[in-house]
Enzyme design. Structure first.
Site, PDB file in Angstrom:
ATOM      1  N   GLY A  29      -2.084  10.707   3.690  1.00  0.00           N
ATOM      2  CA  GLY A  29      -0.952  10.197   4.473  1.00  0.00           C
ATOM      3  C   GLY A  29       0.265  11.066   4.252  1.00  0.00           C
ATOM      4  O   GLY A  29       0.234  12.024   3.462  1.00  0.00           O
ATOM      5  N   ASP A  83      -1.054   7.802  -4.390  1.00  0.00           N
ATOM      6  CA  ASP A  83      -1.402   7.551  -2.984  1.00  0.00           C
ATOM      7  C   ASP A  83      -0.286   6.734  -2.331  1.00  0.00           C
ATOM      8  O   ASP A  83       0.536   6.119  -3.026  1.00  0.00           O
ATOM      9  CB  ASP A  83      -2.737   6.785  -2.930  1.00  0.00           C
ATOM     10  CG  ASP A  83      -3.446   6.935  -1.590  1.00  0.00           C
ATOM     11  OD1 ASP A  83      -2.831   7.456  -0.634  1.00  0.00           O
ATOM     12  OD2 ASP A  83      -4.619   6.519  -1.489  1.00  0.00           O
ATOM     13  N   ASP A  86       0.603   1.160   3.274  1.00  0.00           N
ATOM     14  CA  ASP A  86       1.266   0.672   4.489  1.00  0.00           C
ATOM     15  C   ASP A  86       2.101  -0.569   4.205  1.00  0.00           C
ATOM     16  O   ASP A  86       3.122  -0.790   4.852  1.00  0.00           O
ATOM     17  CB  ASP A  86       0.201   0.385   5.556  1.00  0.00           C
ATOM     18  CG  ASP A  86      -0.571   1.641   5.888  1.00  0.00           C
ATOM     19  OD1 ASP A  86       0.062   2.602   6.351  1.00  0.00           O
ATOM     20  OD2 ASP A  86      -1.781   1.694   5.622  1.00  0.00           O
ATOM     21  N   LYS A  96      -3.724  -0.696   2.991  1.00  0.00           N
ATOM     22  CA  LYS A  96      -3.842   0.742   3.176  1.00  0.00           C
ATOM     23  C   LYS A  96      -4.783   1.030   4.334  1.00  0.00           C
ATOM     24  O   LYS A  96      -5.477   0.147   4.806  1.00  0.00           O
ATOM     25  CB  LYS A  96      -4.387   1.400   1.892  1.00  0.00           C
ATOM     26  CG  LYS A  96      -3.330   1.448   0.792  1.00  0.00           C
ATOM     27  CD  LYS A  96      -3.818   2.137  -0.480  1.00  0.00           C
ATOM     28  CE  LYS A  96      -4.388   3.510  -0.289  1.00  0.00           C
ATOM     29  NZ  LYS A  96      -3.489   4.460   0.418  1.00  0.00           N
ATOM     30  N   GLY A  98      -3.720   2.970   7.188  1.00  0.00           N
ATOM     31  CA  GLY A  98      -3.045   3.378   8.425  1.00  0.00           C
ATOM     32  C   GLY A  98      -3.462   4.783   8.840  1.00  0.00           C
ATOM     33  O   GLY A  98      -3.534   5.103  10.024  1.00  0.00           O
ATOM     34  N   GLY A  99      -3.781   5.607   7.855  1.00  0.00           N
ATOM     35  CA  GLY A  99      -4.238   6.976   8.139  1.00  0.00           C
ATOM     36  C   GLY A  99      -5.762   7.070   8.262  1.00  0.00           C
ATOM     37  O   GLY A  99      -6.305   8.149   8.468  1.00  0.00           O
ATOM     38  N   GLU A 105     -10.235   6.329  -0.293  1.00  0.00           N
ATOM     39  CA  GLU A 105      -9.089   5.944  -1.135  1.00  0.00           C
ATOM     40  C   GLU A 105      -9.478   4.831  -2.104  1.00  0.00           C
ATOM     41  O   GLU A 105      -9.105   4.847  -3.280  1.00  0.00           O
ATOM     42  CB  GLU A 105      -7.916   5.482  -0.260  1.00  0.00           C
ATOM     43  CG  GLU A 105      -7.242   6.625   0.478  1.00  0.00           C
ATOM     44  CD  GLU A 105      -6.213   6.166   1.499  1.00  0.00           C
ATOM     45  OE1 GLU A 105      -5.399   6.999   1.901  1.00  0.00           O
ATOM     46  OE2 GLU A 105      -6.228   4.986   1.909  1.00  0.00           O
TER      47      GLU A 105
END
Ligand code: A5P
Length: 225
Positions: A29, A83, A86, A96, A98-99, A105
């Site tokens: 991200g 990391d 979101d 998490k 969004g990417g 991850e």
């Protein structure tokens, strides 16, 4: 732009968690991208670490900066991972993905002693769920999983690219963005999603983050679990 300055400030503040000789998980991200670039400068100045990237694009960025990489095949214990997220709630539960990288991850986070989350101030929320929860699904099971998640009360949308084709993850899966509204029982929802065949992973990270660094203007707010 203000957010981007905060993202960079949070990423910079996380550098002190990385020590010489460590194995470092590299998030995905824009905020994690700042971290990887700053880490690259440290490596040029002599810091010896090995990175495990959480996506192809973070791996490519790290290699372009001269950061040596390793893999989970070679090393199953990661000292620290930095990391983005979101959303982050007061108990350091996260949304998490969004990417689109939450599968790797979460795998990397699960093998990490210290998960440090770096974020701009907009990511701090009292309750998770304003940001749609990303859910990674096997393409074969997409409609079935979408129906089951909708039955839990979410509005479910297939993530699309700008040209209208489905977004495809590094592991060749699709993503359903699930609008639950306020997620009052993140642990319970996580368990229900984990039980769905065909659902590969979801973006609720519960009990994983040990530290969150929020940048608020030029100030860094540090939270620990
Ligand atoms: C990637 O899949 C995500 O989990 C990101 O960490 C998250 O979307 C935060 O992204 P930004 O740092 O770009 O806001």
């Amino acid at each position: 732009m203000a957010n981007d300055l905060e993202k960079e400030a949070a990423a910079r503040a996380s550098l002190r968690f990385v020590k010489d000789g460590q194995v470092v998980g590299l998030g995905t991200g824009s905020t994690a991208g700042h971290f990887i670039r700053l880490l690259g400068e440290k490596v040029k100045n002599g810091l010896r670490i090995r990175g495990i990237p959480t996506s192809d694009r973070s791996g490519e960025l790290a290699l372009s900066l001269g950061i040596p990489l390793t893999t989970l095949d070679e090393c199953q214990e990661i000292d620290v991972t930095v990391d983005g997220a979101d959303e982050v709630d007061p108990k350091l539960r996260l949304i998490k993905g969004g990417g689109g990288a939450m599968l790797r991850e979460k795998i990397v986070a699960s093998a990490t002693r210290q998960l440090v989350i770096v974020a701009d101030s907009s990511k701090q929320v009292p309750v998770l769920g304003k940001f749609p929860l990303p859910v990674e699904v096997i393409q074969f099971a997409r409609a079935l999983v979408a129906k089951r998640i909708a039955a839990l009360g979410a509005e479910v949308r297939l993530r699309l690219e700008a040209d209208g084709r489905p977004f495809v993850t590094d592991e060749n899966h699709h993503i359903l963005d699930c609008h639950f509204g306020k997620i009052l029982d993140a642990e319970g929802l996580s368990r229900k999603l984990n039980d769905m065949p065909g659902l590969v992973e979801h973006g609720l990270f519960v009990g994983m983050a040990s530290t969150v660094l929020f940048a608020r203007g030029s100030e860094i707010v540090e939270l620990h679990r």
